[in-house]
Enzyme design. Structure first.
Site, mmCIF file in Angstrom:
data_model
loop_
_atom_site.group_PDB
_atom_site.id
_atom_site.type_symbol
_atom_site.label_atom_id
_atom_site.label_comp_id
_atom_site.label_asym_id
_atom_site.label_seq_id
_atom_site.Cartn_x
_atom_site.Cartn_y
_atom_site.Cartn_z
ATOM 1 C CG HIS A 85 -0.569 0.306 2.500
ATOM 2 N ND1 HIS A 85 -0.256 -0.658 3.437
ATOM 3 C CD2 HIS A 85 -0.370 1.492 3.102
ATOM 4 C CE1 HIS A 85 0.113 -0.069 4.555
ATOM 5 N NE2 HIS A 85 0.057 1.235 4.382
ATOM 6 C CG ASP A 221 0.299 -3.998 2.835
ATOM 7 O OD1 ASP A 221 0.861 -3.537 1.817
ATOM 8 O OD2 ASP A 221 -0.492 -3.334 3.528
ATOM 9 C CB SER A 630 2.659 1.704 6.465
ATOM 10 O OG SER A 630 1.452 1.259 6.979
#
Ligand code: ARG
Ligand code: ASP
Length: 699
Positions: A85, A221, A630
């Site tokens: 992402h 991810d 992230s």
């Protein structure tokens, strides 16, 4: 005897959780308390292993990824790991209907196939220095917020000008503890960053919005990039002559996996937290700001989600926008539920009462007596502006692409009275912004979105007829409107129906809404600075860590499951079996690629399993993280990579205002799942060969 031992163990675990976890710490200040806490949690690392300016350390393998995410170096040739992402925009920008890398994944089977990216950079932190004295020189309590700001700005400018750095390096000063402390960062930015690999979204975004912010989770991810440098290993813009970057340090990847209770360190660039807000502020955010914004996004998402199912083209156009809108929509819902369920506001009030009592008792704290009352008064007058402003930004800036362009036009019009030079500069910026928006602009969908959300802002707004006539539905016409002298441009855009519609709202925003907001915000900041100082003085035994501010931080904890509600316990790890359990053929969110199914059926797992023979996918920890973390590396007790941080659990998203080690968990992809996908799924073994795989537990 046996029971007693268990009780002691349980007590120890609870103490461990509440006493020693939470916090995003400054990497240069870990000696002492943090080092001890980490070692108590099982770390074998010294503070010097993590951050040093004299020799290479873990920090040299961690970068800020385009200012919003984190990434880490995992080979001696600048191979970079971050989330799917986080690389989503880049993967999307290389995608077309014929070559849809979002859908199918992308793997550079040869180094020559690695794809350059416009506007992508990564930044290293070279060193960190406390510059509080220099920045606060001449600042007094008697100053107005404006005067304080001016003095700080002047001091900061002088500091940055006089601070010598090597060629290609920059400095940046940032405020900590609400302006009670300041640090200077020396940074180095690389701008030739190429896309190396990405799994298909059915792996990298598996579970999509349904699973987002949730556990049990089964998302792979991750995506892979590479830093390129010039022949001297220095930063350089893209060139065919550039070569893979040689890092000062890279992270070996552990094949041994994690057990519950293992030490974990997450090293990255958390964006923003607000742990020291008064109860009145938390109430305002969760009861006024969040609910209205949630509603706006909910209405927008209904339209967008439906549109994305009608064509591949629309799906690609909206992929990134939809993900952004859906992400915080769901986060705010979780945040509200967490604050409510954990009684956070009442608990904060209780805490404030204790603080007030202590303050009232001692003369020397007299200057702190009114802080909480000041907060109450300020937040009350702040509320209408804060809520409306936030809703405005949602609609005119984040959600409607046409309104975002109008917002830019308004800025352009304002610059027209400031001279030709300012106008030209603003125009350059505005053109770039409009071009960016237009790249994935779908006027028909956008119109429906605006129709769905505008009534929430102004019930009498009068419809969206202007989509028919405005020139800003395609790039060529839009740019043609911006040609000529400032006067011509201003006159022309003022004839555009969309601009005529938007202008009064934007003018209102830039008027009292913003000036009042800014003024009260300044007053609040002043009280907040005093309040934090007071807390540290009056309650010195508490642990204080600075709020996140997009600077490099260390957070540590342990691998641990949790109980989201009565009688339910989530294990700390999920497996590939769970991917297959969730599999829905052809589904938008839960499809599984054929190749992955085949690997599962034939148990072709290579060296990437747990002792039970299963392939681990995600695991949970007690690390205190937030947006920006992230892509952060998850590092074991010895400095090896064991996972990749990418999310938090829903019940714990309130951690931005109220970190609670009992229910706040970060979610990570197991490093072995990443290796498994690269090796067995994609067959991109050249990347595996490039990494250093280690067995720290089998010494
Ligand atoms: N919630 C995670 C974070 O805040 C991941 C978001 C990406 N995934 C998504 N479905 N939008 O970034
Ligand atoms: N998913 C978030 C990010 O993109 C991380 C988080 O909020 O926990 O940084």
């Amino acid at each position: 005897m046996y029971m007693k031992a268990i009780k002691i163990i349980i007590l120890f675990i609870t103490l461990n959780l509440s006493a020693q976890q939470g916090g995003m710490w400054i990497p240069s200040l870990l000696k002492g308390m943090n080092e001890t806490e980490m070692q108590n949690l099982g770390s074998k690392l010294t503070s010097d292993d993590i951050y040093s300016i004299n020799h290479s350390s873990l920090k040299d393998a961690v970068v800020h990824f385009n200012g919003g995410c984190t990434a880490e170096i995992i080979s001696d040739q600048g191979l970079l790991l971050t989330n799917h992402h986080c690389g989503f925009g880049q993967i999307q920008s290389h995608s077309t209907v014929e070559n849809d890398y979002l859908q199918d994944g992308f793997w550079a089977m040869d180094i020559k196939d690695e794809l350059p990216n416009k506007n992508l950079e990564v930044t290293f932190i070279v060193r960190i220095e406390d510059v509080t004295k220099a920045v606060l020189n001449g600042v007094t309590d008697a100053m107005t917020p404006k005067q304080t700001q001016a003095t700080i700005q002047k001091n900061t400018n002088t500091l940055q000008k006089n601070y010598t750095v090597a060629a290609g390096q920059k400095t940046k000063v940032k405020s900590f503890f609400k302006g009670n402390q300041y640090f200077l960062f020396v940074t180095e930015t690389y701008t030739d960053i190429r896309l190396v690999g990405a799994p298909p979204s059915s792996i990298g975004k598996f579970g999509s919005d349904t699973d987002n912010w949730m556990f049990p989770r089964h998302t792979g991810d991750f995506s892979i990039f590479r830093i390129y440098a010039d022949k001297n290993n220095r930063p350089a813009d893209y060139s065919e002559d550039n070569v893979p970057f040689t890092p000062k340090h890279f992270l070996p990847v552990s094949l041994d996996g994690v057990a519950e209770g293992d030490f974990t360190l997450v090293f990255g660039f958390p964006g923003r937290t607000n742990e020291y807000l008064p109860a009145v502020a938390v109430a305002q955010i969760t009861q006024k700001v969040n609910p209205t914004n949630i509603k706006i996004r909910e209405e927008a998402l209904k339209v967008i989600d439906a549109a994305m199912k009608t064509s591949v083209q629309t799906k690609i156009q909206y992929a990134s926008k939809q993900a952004h809108i859906a992400n915080y929509w769901k986060k705010w819902i979780g945040e509200n539920q967490g604050i409510e369920k954990s009684n956070a506001i009442a608990k904060k009030r209780k805490f404030e009462a204790i603080f007030q009592q202590k303050v009232n008792k001692k003369r020397k704290y007299k200057k702190y007596r009114n802080l909480l009352a000041d907060f109450d008064a300020l937040y009350a007058s702040y509320e209408p502006y804060a809520v409306k402003r936030s809703n405005f930004i949602e609609i005119f800036y984040r959600t409607s692409d046409l309104m975002q362009q109008m917002f830019r036009l308004y800025q352009l019009e304002q610059s027209a009275s400031k001279g030709a030079e300012v106008f030209a500069k603003t125009k350059q910026y505005v053109v770039a912004q409009i071009a960016r928006v237009q790249k994935d602009f779908n006027p028909a969908v956008d119109q429906k979105v605006l129709e769905a959300i505008m009534p929430l802002y102004d019930a009498n707004y009068g419809g969206t007829e202007f989509y028919k006539t405005t020139k800003f539905t395609n790039l060529t016409d839009a740019l043609s409107q911006l040609e000529g002298t400032p006067e011509e441009v201003v006159a022309r855009i003022n004839k555009d129906a969309a601009y005529q519609f938007a202008k009064p709202y934007i003018a209102e925003f830039y008027g009292e809404m913003s000036s009042k907001y800014r003024q009260i915000n300044g007053e609040i900041a002043k009280v907040q600075k005093q309040y934090l100082k007071a807390l540290m003085e009056v309650l010195p035994d508490n642990r204080y860590y600075p709020d996140a501010n997009s600077t490099l931080r260390v957070t540590y904890g342990q691998v641990r499951g949790y109980s989201p509600k009565d009688a339910v316990y989530y294990n700390h790890v999920s497996y590939l079996d769970g991917v297959m359990e969730k599999y829905i053929p052809g589904d938008y969110e839960f499809d599984v690629p054929q190749k992955l199914q085949d690997l599962y059926k034939t148990k072709d797992f290579g060296q990437y399993t747990d002792a039970n023979g299963k392939v681990p996918v995600c695991f949970l920890g007690t690390n205190h993280t937030t947006g920006g973390n992230s892509g952060s590396p998850v590092i074991d007790a010895h400095g090896n990579l064991i996972g990749l941080n990418f999310d938090r659990v829903w019940e714990g998203t309130m951690s931005d205002m109220n970190y609670d080690p009992n229910i706040c968990r970060n979610i990570m992809v197991d490093a072995r799942y990443i290796l498994f996908i690269i090796d067995k799924y994609a067959g991109c073994t050249r990347l595996i060969d490039e990494m250093k795989l280690v067995h720290p537990k089998k010494k």
